[in-house]
Write an enzyme that holds these catalytic residues in place. Structure first.
Site, PDB file in Angstrom:
ATOM      1  N   LYS A  88      15.786  67.464  56.119  1.00 42.93           N
ATOM      2  CA  LYS A  88      14.879  68.375  55.992  1.00 42.93           C
ATOM      3  C   LYS A  88      13.870  68.276  57.028  1.00 42.93           C
ATOM      4  O   LYS A  88      13.047  69.061  57.028  1.00 42.93           O
ATOM      5  CB  LYS A  88      13.847  68.219  54.428  1.00 42.93           C
ATOM      6  CG  LYS A  88      14.813  68.005  53.265  1.00 42.93           C
ATOM      7  CD  LYS A  88      14.455  69.310  52.426  1.00 42.93           C
ATOM      8  CE  LYS A  88      15.310  69.107  51.244  1.00 42.93           C
ATOM      9  NZ  LYS A  88      16.093  70.191  50.249  1.00 42.93           N
ATOM     10  N   GLN A  97      10.053  67.507  50.859  1.00 47.59           N
ATOM     11  CA  GLN A  97       9.333  68.651  51.575  1.00 47.59           C
ATOM     12  C   GLN A  97       7.941  68.162  52.279  1.00 47.59           C
ATOM     13  O   GLN A  97       7.763  68.657  53.318  1.00 47.59           O
ATOM     14  CB  GLN A  97       8.786  69.932  50.603  1.00 47.59           C
ATOM     15  CG  GLN A  97      10.100  70.385  49.636  1.00 47.59           C
ATOM     16  CD  GLN A  97      10.783  71.234  50.406  1.00 47.59           C
ATOM     17  OE1 GLN A  97      10.733  71.589  51.587  1.00 47.59           O
ATOM     18  NE2 GLN A  97      12.150  71.159  49.929  1.00 47.59           N
ATOM     19  N   CYS A 144      16.903  74.279  41.773  1.00 47.74           N
ATOM     20  CA  CYS A 144      17.165  72.920  41.260  1.00 47.74           C
ATOM     21  C   CYS A 144      15.781  72.711  40.575  1.00 47.74           C
ATOM     22  O   CYS A 144      15.325  71.419  40.321  1.00 47.74           O
ATOM     23  CB  CYS A 144      17.615  72.036  42.315  1.00 47.74           C
ATOM     24  SG  CYS A 144      19.019  72.089  42.808  1.00 47.74           S
ATOM     25  N   ASP A 170       8.066  61.955  45.635  1.00 49.83           N
ATOM     26  CA  ASP A 170       9.284  62.546  46.332  1.00 49.83           C
ATOM     27  C   ASP A 170       8.603  63.185  47.471  1.00 49.83           C
ATOM     28  O   ASP A 170       7.772  64.067  47.223  1.00 49.83           O
ATOM     29  CB  ASP A 170       9.916  63.543  45.229  1.00 49.83           C
ATOM     30  CG  ASP A 170      10.551  64.426  45.788  1.00 49.83           C
ATOM     31  OD1 ASP A 170      10.823  64.418  47.197  1.00 49.83           O
ATOM     32  OD2 ASP A 170      11.448  65.181  44.798  1.00 49.83           O
ATOM     33  N   HIS A 195      11.846  68.919  41.224  1.00 55.00           N
ATOM     34  CA  HIS A 195      13.143  68.863  41.453  1.00 55.00           C
ATOM     35  C   HIS A 195      13.988  68.109  40.507  1.00 55.00           C
ATOM     36  O   HIS A 195      13.640  67.110  39.999  1.00 55.00           O
ATOM     37  CB  HIS A 195      13.191  68.436  43.060  1.00 55.00           C
ATOM     38  CG  HIS A 195      14.800  69.155  43.601  1.00 55.00           C
ATOM     39  ND1 HIS A 195      15.780  68.166  43.337  1.00 55.00           N
ATOM     40  CD2 HIS A 195      15.008  70.058  44.525  1.00 55.00           C
ATOM     41  CE1 HIS A 195      16.666  68.806  43.915  1.00 55.00           C
ATOM     42  NE2 HIS A 195      16.490  70.063  44.630  1.00 55.00           N
TER      43      HIS A 195
HETATM   44  N1  PMP Z   1      13.041  66.858  45.966  1.00 56.50           N
HETATM   45  C1  PMP Z   1      12.465  68.071  46.672  1.00 56.50           C
HETATM   46  C2  PMP Z   1      11.041  68.480  46.360  1.00 56.50           C
HETATM   47  C3  PMP Z   1      13.537  68.708  47.230  1.00 56.50           C
HETATM   48  O1  PMP Z   1      13.085  69.862  47.657  1.00 56.50           O
HETATM   49  C4  PMP Z   1      15.033  68.335  47.364  1.00 56.50           C
HETATM   50  C5  PMP Z   1      16.012  69.074  48.108  1.00 56.50           C
HETATM   51  N2  PMP Z   1      15.555  70.575  47.920  1.00 56.50           N
HETATM   52  C6  PMP Z   1      15.186  67.067  46.752  1.00 56.50           C
HETATM   53  C7  PMP Z   1      14.292  66.260  46.113  1.00 56.50           C
HETATM   54  C8  PMP Z   1      16.688  66.637  47.080  1.00 56.50           C
HETATM   55  O2  PMP Z   1      16.834  66.254  48.370  1.00 56.50           O
HETATM   56  P1  PMP Z   1      18.435  66.094  48.769  1.00 56.50           P
HETATM   57  O3  PMP Z   1      19.309  67.015  48.123  1.00 56.50           O
HETATM   58  O4  PMP Z   1      18.588  65.945  49.995  1.00 56.50           O
HETATM   59  O5  PMP Z   1      18.762  64.804  47.991  1.00 56.50           O
END
Ligand code: PMP
Length: 424
Positions: free
Chosen positions: A242, A219, A379, A216, A136
């Protein structure tokens, strides 16, 4: 549990989410973007704002002390839920994005003294950071910023056309010949394909090279908590929203002695022990990384969310497996492709492939049928390029979804296909 008992149990669980009362008939398939919030979480947020709306770590009065105790109890709960090693602590941040920015900043700063913990920091070779093409943007852009600032090289593990990580020993050896791999930062589960990557070989590489291993877990925190704990990363980062919590809070979990050896991130109140005109002394971790007033109500809500996730862990895991198996079968039967179809370890996040139909058209036509999915690059522009697409239509499931939602999705997709065949 017998099948019908299981169905009733899952219906009761779904009833804990007021969202479905407010949005009757909506088929919500965007939990990878944010999960819905159960009543207990909403109540915790309201309880703070209604009855205990005071600041923490400052007040000498009883209510402030009570709120402080609640926040500290949630901190302990976060550690226990994620990486329960004895030395670990949790830093409250806004979410995964802020957490990775914090780590990128403090772990690459020349002011941090990390060589006693990670031998790669003592190497004379050029420092490097290893990411993957599946990341991401939250786990790419912060590293690019600090890499440029501090002269780090950036490497990306490639992925194949399905989105699976490709780990080549020869490729890694070429890098290691000239570089000291100081940081390996990878997502355990992809928000695009739902693939739960086998990070064990990379965990071993980090041990062998004396590198910092960061996961990270944005998920994975919901779908792969067991794998996360088995990996024992040096740091894990996640967002509360999440995992049934409120937006606005997440955490970085890692060893307090390592964090104490790091320079600070943001300056301000609540992170200092002494302030003078020229300089200040900082508190120990985690307080030194928590400048300013914490999102206290959201932390209350996070505590309730983790209680909910723990209480219903078996249902979450079983429903995930059940819906993945059912959706796999239904999509295949209807010739609807998705990325990662042949991957063994994956959970209910689907990036669909309807040849010749743009992701946004799929999203719009499904919306007309009361089905909420996400369309775009999620993203993950580097991953999109590796998969050979510019965008995907993504449907993601959670514990409040059922086979009915899978049926509605498949019906909806059949309708999309029909419309496009007609207009073709
Ligand atoms: N890493 C992953 C794998 C994600 O799915 C997300 C959110 N889609 C993020 C980072 C970023 O999370 P946040 O927008 O809550 O900071």
């Amino acid at each position: 549990m017998a099948f019908f008992a299981y169905l009733f149990f899952m219906q009761d669980l779904r009833a804990e989410f007021p969202f479905f009362v407010e949005n009757p008939g909506l088929c919500y398939l965007d939990s990878a973007a944010t999960s819905l919030k159960p009543k207990a979480v909403i109540d915790a947020l309201v309880r703070y704002n209604r009855a205990e709306s005071v600041n923490v770590h400052r007040g000498v009065y009883a209510l402030s002390q009570k709120a402080t105790e609640t926040v500290e109890a949630v901190r302990a709960q976060v550690v226990d839920f994620t990486l329960a090693q004895r030395e670990n602590t949790a830093i409250f941040v806004r979410g995964t994005t802020e957490g990775i920015n914090l780590l990128a900043h403090i772990l690459t700063s020349p002011e941090s003294e990390l060589a006693p913990f990670f031998t790669s920091f003592a190497s004379p070779k050029k420092p490097a950071i290893l990411l993957s093409e599946a990341e991401h943007h939250a786990n790419i852009v912060p590293w690019q910023i600090v890499a440029r600032r501090h002269g780090y090289a950036l490497f990306y593990l490639p992925v194949n056309k399905e989105g699976e990580l490709q780990i080549s020993k020869a490729w890694l050896e070429t890098i290691l010949a000239t570089h000291a791999l100081r940081i390996i930062a990878l997502s355990l589960q992809s928000n695009v394909t739902g693939i739960i990557h086998d990070l064990a070989p990379l965990r071993a590489l980090a041990h062998e090279q004396g590198s910092i291993f960061i996961v990270d877990a944005a998920q994975a925190i919901v779908h792969a908590r067991t794998e996360l704990r088995q990996l024992v990363p040096d740091f894990a980062v996640f967002s509360g929203h999440k995992i049934f919590g409120s937006t606005g809070v997440g955490a970085v979990v890692g060893a307090k002695p390592v964090l104490d050896a790091c320079t600070v991130y943001q300056g301000g109140g609540a992170m200092i022990s002494l302030v003078e005109k020229e300089q200040s002394q900082y508190l120990e971790a985690p307080a030194r990384f928590e400048a300013g007033t914490l999102p206290i109500g959201e932390i209350y809500a996070l505590g309730a969310a983790l209680d909910f996730a723990k209480k219903h862990e078996q249902a979450i895991v079983e429903n995930d497996a059940e819906l993945t198996a059912y959706a796999d079968e239904c999509l295949r039967r209807n010739n609807i492709g998705f990325f990662g179809d042949n991957t063994t370890r994956r959970s209910a996040i689907y990036s669909l492939r309807l040849d010749g139909i743009h992701a946004h058209d799929i999203g719009t036509l499904l919306d007309e049928q009361g089905i909420a999915i996400r369309a775009g690059h999620h993203c993950c522009q580097i991953l999109m390029r590796a998969l050979g697409v510019t965008a995907t239509a993504r449907a993601s499931f959670s514990v409040y979804n059922s086979r009915d939602d899978v049926d509605r999705l498949v019906e909806g997709l059949r309708y999309v296909r029909k419309i496009f065949r007609k207009s073709a």
